[in-house]
Motif scaffolding. Structure first.
Motif, PDB file in Angstrom:
ATOM      1  N   ALA A 145     -48.670  42.040 -20.719  1.00  9.72           N
ATOM      2  CA  ALA A 145     -49.567  42.957 -21.356  1.00  9.72           C
ATOM      3  C   ALA A 145     -51.007  42.184 -21.939  1.00  9.72           C
ATOM      4  O   ALA A 145     -51.241  42.355 -23.049  1.00  9.72           O
ATOM      5  CB  ALA A 145     -48.879  43.404 -22.567  1.00  9.72           C
ATOM      6  N   ILE A 146     -51.135  41.032 -21.312  1.00  8.55           N
ATOM      7  CA  ILE A 146     -52.417  40.195 -21.500  1.00  8.55           C
ATOM      8  C   ILE A 146     -53.380  40.230 -20.568  1.00  8.55           C
ATOM      9  O   ILE A 146     -53.077  39.967 -19.364  1.00  8.55           O
ATOM     10  CB  ILE A 146     -51.956  38.770 -21.811  1.00  8.55           C
ATOM     11  CG1 ILE A 146     -51.145  38.538 -23.287  1.00  8.55           C
ATOM     12  CG2 ILE A 146     -53.590  38.070 -22.295  1.00  8.55           C
ATOM     13  CD1 ILE A 146     -51.545  39.045 -24.422  1.00  8.55           C
ATOM     14  N   LEU A 147     -54.490  40.747 -20.647  1.00  8.57           N
ATOM     15  CA  LEU A 147     -55.514  40.890 -19.582  1.00  8.57           C
ATOM     16  C   LEU A 147     -56.254  39.583 -19.245  1.00  8.57           C
ATOM     17  O   LEU A 147     -56.491  38.738 -20.394  1.00  8.57           O
ATOM     18  CB  LEU A 147     -56.441  41.924 -20.046  1.00  8.57           C
ATOM     19  CG  LEU A 147     -55.974  43.337 -19.878  1.00  8.57           C
ATOM     20  CD1 LEU A 147     -57.147  44.218 -20.409  1.00  8.57           C
ATOM     21  CD2 LEU A 147     -55.348  43.835 -18.583  1.00  8.57           C
ATOM     22  N   PRO A 148     -56.822  39.484 -18.081  1.00  7.21           N
ATOM     23  CA  PRO A 148     -57.418  38.030 -17.763  1.00  7.21           C
ATOM     24  C   PRO A 148     -58.855  37.917 -18.747  1.00  7.21           C
ATOM     25  O   PRO A 148     -58.959  36.636 -18.892  1.00  7.21           O
ATOM     26  CB  PRO A 148     -57.846  38.086 -16.433  1.00  7.21           C
ATOM     27  CG  PRO A 148     -56.848  39.137 -15.933  1.00  7.21           C
ATOM     28  CD  PRO A 148     -56.601  40.109 -16.915  1.00  7.21           C
ATOM     29  N   THR A 149     -59.195  38.755 -19.283  1.00 10.00           N
ATOM     30  CA  THR A 149     -60.519  38.811 -20.156  1.00 10.00           C
ATOM     31  C   THR A 149     -60.052  38.493 -21.711  1.00 10.00           C
ATOM     32  O   THR A 149     -61.137  38.253 -22.381  1.00 10.00           O
ATOM     33  CB  THR A 149     -61.480  40.182 -20.135  1.00 10.00           C
ATOM     34  OG1 THR A 149     -60.354  41.206 -20.278  1.00 10.00           O
ATOM     35  CG2 THR A 149     -61.861  40.636 -18.714  1.00 10.00           C
ATOM     36  N   GLU A 150     -59.084  38.329 -21.812  1.00 11.65           N
ATOM     37  CA  GLU A 150     -58.487  37.922 -23.216  1.00 11.65           C
ATOM     38  C   GLU A 150     -58.361  36.532 -23.516  1.00 11.65           C
ATOM     39  O   GLU A 150     -57.943  35.933 -22.440  1.00 11.65           O
ATOM     40  CB  GLU A 150     -57.069  38.930 -23.561  1.00 11.65           C
ATOM     41  CG  GLU A 150     -56.931  40.320 -23.862  1.00 11.65           C
ATOM     42  CD  GLU A 150     -55.921  40.860 -24.120  1.00 11.65           C
ATOM     43  OE1 GLU A 150     -55.849  41.064 -25.362  1.00 11.65           O
ATOM     44  OE2 GLU A 150     -55.142  41.289 -23.516  1.00 11.65           O
ATOM     45  N   GLN A 151     -58.584  36.151 -24.531  1.00 12.20           N
ATOM     46  CA  GLN A 151     -58.517  34.718 -24.721  1.00 12.20           C
ATOM     47  C   GLN A 151     -57.560  34.426 -26.106  1.00 12.20           C
ATOM     48  O   GLN A 151     -57.846  34.859 -27.277  1.00 12.20           O
ATOM     49  CB  GLN A 151     -59.807  34.151 -25.404  1.00 12.20           C
ATOM     50  CG  GLN A 151     -59.667  32.424 -25.430  1.00 12.20           C
ATOM     51  CD  GLN A 151     -61.337  31.786 -25.659  1.00 12.20           C
ATOM     52  OE1 GLN A 151     -62.252  32.643 -25.508  1.00 12.20           O
ATOM     53  NE2 GLN A 151     -61.030  30.717 -26.197  1.00 12.20           N
ATOM     54  N   ILE A 152     -56.233  34.005 -25.895  1.00 10.63           N
ATOM     55  CA  ILE A 152     -55.347  33.778 -26.825  1.00 10.63           C
ATOM     56  C   ILE A 152     -55.300  32.331 -27.291  1.00 10.63           C
ATOM     57  O   ILE A 152     -55.466  31.361 -26.700  1.00 10.63           O
ATOM     58  CB  ILE A 152     -53.968  33.914 -26.044  1.00 10.63           C
ATOM     59  CG1 ILE A 152     -53.841  35.102 -25.541  1.00 10.63           C
ATOM     60  CG2 ILE A 152     -52.966  33.791 -27.080  1.00 10.63           C
ATOM     61  CD1 ILE A 152     -54.004  36.298 -26.502  1.00 10.63           C
ATOM     62  N   THR A 153     -55.597  32.373 -28.756  1.00 12.78           N
ATOM     63  CA  THR A 153     -55.551  31.234 -29.324  1.00 12.78           C
ATOM     64  C   THR A 153     -54.272  30.952 -30.012  1.00 12.78           C
ATOM     65  O   THR A 153     -53.867  31.650 -31.122  1.00 12.78           O
ATOM     66  CB  THR A 153     -56.707  31.006 -30.307  1.00 12.78           C
ATOM     67  OG1 THR A 153     -57.951  31.535 -29.770  1.00 12.78           O
ATOM     68  CG2 THR A 153     -56.749  29.821 -31.217  1.00 12.78           C
ATOM     69  N   PHE A 154     -53.533  29.808 -29.623  1.00 12.67           N
ATOM     70  CA  PHE A 154     -52.235  29.752 -30.266  1.00 12.67           C
ATOM     71  C   PHE A 154     -52.601  28.916 -31.675  1.00 12.67           C
ATOM     72  O   PHE A 154     -53.343  28.006 -31.644  1.00 12.67           O
ATOM     73  CB  PHE A 154     -51.238  28.706 -29.511  1.00 12.67           C
ATOM     74  CG  PHE A 154     -50.697  29.769 -28.455  1.00 12.67           C
ATOM     75  CD1 PHE A 154     -49.300  30.144 -28.583  1.00 12.67           C
ATOM     76  CD2 PHE A 154     -51.284  29.541 -27.162  1.00 12.67           C
ATOM     77  CE1 PHE A 154     -48.778  30.896 -27.567  1.00 12.67           C
ATOM     78  CE2 PHE A 154     -50.698  30.648 -26.073  1.00 12.67           C
ATOM     79  CZ  PHE A 154     -49.490  31.126 -26.431  1.00 12.67           C
ATOM     80  N   PRO A 155     -51.746  29.621 -32.668  1.00  9.45           N
ATOM     81  CA  PRO A 155     -51.921  28.951 -34.169  1.00  9.45           C
ATOM     82  C   PRO A 155     -51.501  27.628 -34.179  1.00  9.45           C
ATOM     83  O   PRO A 155     -50.777  27.029 -33.500  1.00  9.45           O
ATOM     84  CB  PRO A 155     -51.092  29.748 -34.889  1.00  9.45           C
ATOM     85  CG  PRO A 155     -50.681  30.717 -34.364  1.00  9.45           C
ATOM     86  CD  PRO A 155     -50.804  30.467 -32.766  1.00  9.45           C
TER      87      PRO A 155
END
Length: 334
Positions: free
Chosen positions: A91-101
């Motif tokens: 459920a994560i799109l390629p255009t999203e940027q995930i920043t791990f805490p």
């Protein structure tokens, strides 16, 4: 009429069945019971029923276990089915940027052993099935090629159907029709759909910075004809001060921690403090105290908001709310 003058129609039978499920809080036991129903009464040859006069009435429904919940949950389940057809497994799109805490309780969420599993799209039974088929892993190897393994960490950026039911049926007080509800970081739109189904809010607004996710939400809104009360606004919440000031209820569900660094989070929290009106209700996951513990936002929680107890902590549904309630908090701006 049945024996002894008592009978049950389809709706009564459905409610009685839900009442039985309600008495089985353990997921594994409930799953085994449903498997028995399937094997015995659907796939197998049903045994002969014996009616004992006078017949026993069905078990009473716990207050709050109504057909409103059943129909609402069924619609949310159908929406989740549609979203699974649109979204990738994580459920994560390629255009999203995930920043791990890097600080806080989730600082141990290393990308190498953390999986995104959206709680709105996949319930516990579905996750178990994905693990059984090998589509999801349960463990990772600490030392390559050894037996030293640790459980995979699953994280979700959406509220589950159970959590949505809790928020709108137990946590929040009765919501007047003229209420404006705002979901900050609405992603797939789960809170918006829950608000539409479980409340009569005249205006339900989701603000989402990712335009692709906005389109996903709009697709669902159009399909289910929610557009009379639901609106999705694309953009940074800091550019939507007018909406923030107008909101009577604001939902913040795991909204910043995995999507921006602490300095940006601090600016947004300062913006929210400056613009959310007095008396507004905040639904937060996790608590404000946990969200702000490692953020230098220039104020303390008691200076801004006071925690409120759930409006109806005794309400239940055909599942155990306990696992869905511990992180969900309700505040009022002072």
């Amino acid at each position: 009429m049945g024996v002894g003058g008592w009978s049950m129609d389809l709706k009564g039978a459905q409610e009685a069945f839900l009442a039985v499920l309600q008495q089985i809080p353990q997921p594994e036991t409930r799953k085994a019971f449903l498997a028995w129903v399937d094997d015995t009464w659907i796939r197998g040859v049903p045994p002969t029923l014996m009616v004992c006069p006078p017949p026993c009435p069905p078990p009473p429904l716990v207050p709050g276990c109504t057909s409103d919940y059943s129909s609402g949950d069924a619609k949310l389940r159908k929406i989740a089915d549609d979203l699974r057809e649109i979204m990738p497994l994580n459920a994560i799109l390629p255009t999203e940027q995930i920043t791990f805490p890097s600080v806080g309780e989730n600082a141990d969420c290393d990308p190498s052993h953390t999986l995104h599993v959206d709680a709105f799209l996949y319930d516990e039974d579905m996750v178990d099935e994905l693990c059984d088929t090998g589509e999801l892993a349960r463990n990772y190897c600490v030392d390559c090629s050894s037996h030293n393994t640790q459980p995979i960490t699953y994280i979700s950026h959406s509220a589950s159907r159970e959590r949505l039911a809790y928020i709108f049926r137990a946590l929040l007080p009765p919501i007047p029709e003229d209420t404006i509800l705002l979901d900050i970081g609405s992603r797939l739109g789960a809170v918006l759909y829950g608000a539409y189904i479980y409340s009569k809010c005249r205006r339900i607004v989701g603000v989402e910075i990712n335009q692709d996710l906005c389109q996903v939400q709009q697709t669902i809104i159009n399909k289910y004809q929610f557009q009379d009360r639901v609106q999705v606004v694309g953009g940074d919440i800091q550019e939507q001060a007018e909406i923030v000031r107008a909101a009577d209820i604001i939902v913040l569900n795991n909204v910043f921690e995995f999507f921006m660094p602490p300095a940006v989070q601090a600016r947004i929290w300062a913006f929210l403090r400056s613009n959310i009106k007095k008396g507004c209700l905040l639904v937060t996951i996790p608590s404000l105290e946990d969200s702000l513990q490692y953020i230098d936002c220039g104020f303390r929680v008691p200076e801004w908001a006071r925690e409120l107890p759930p409006h109806d902590p005794n309400i239940t549904a055909p599942f155990d709310f306990q696992s869905e309630t511990s992180e969900v908090k309700l505040y009022q701006i002072v």
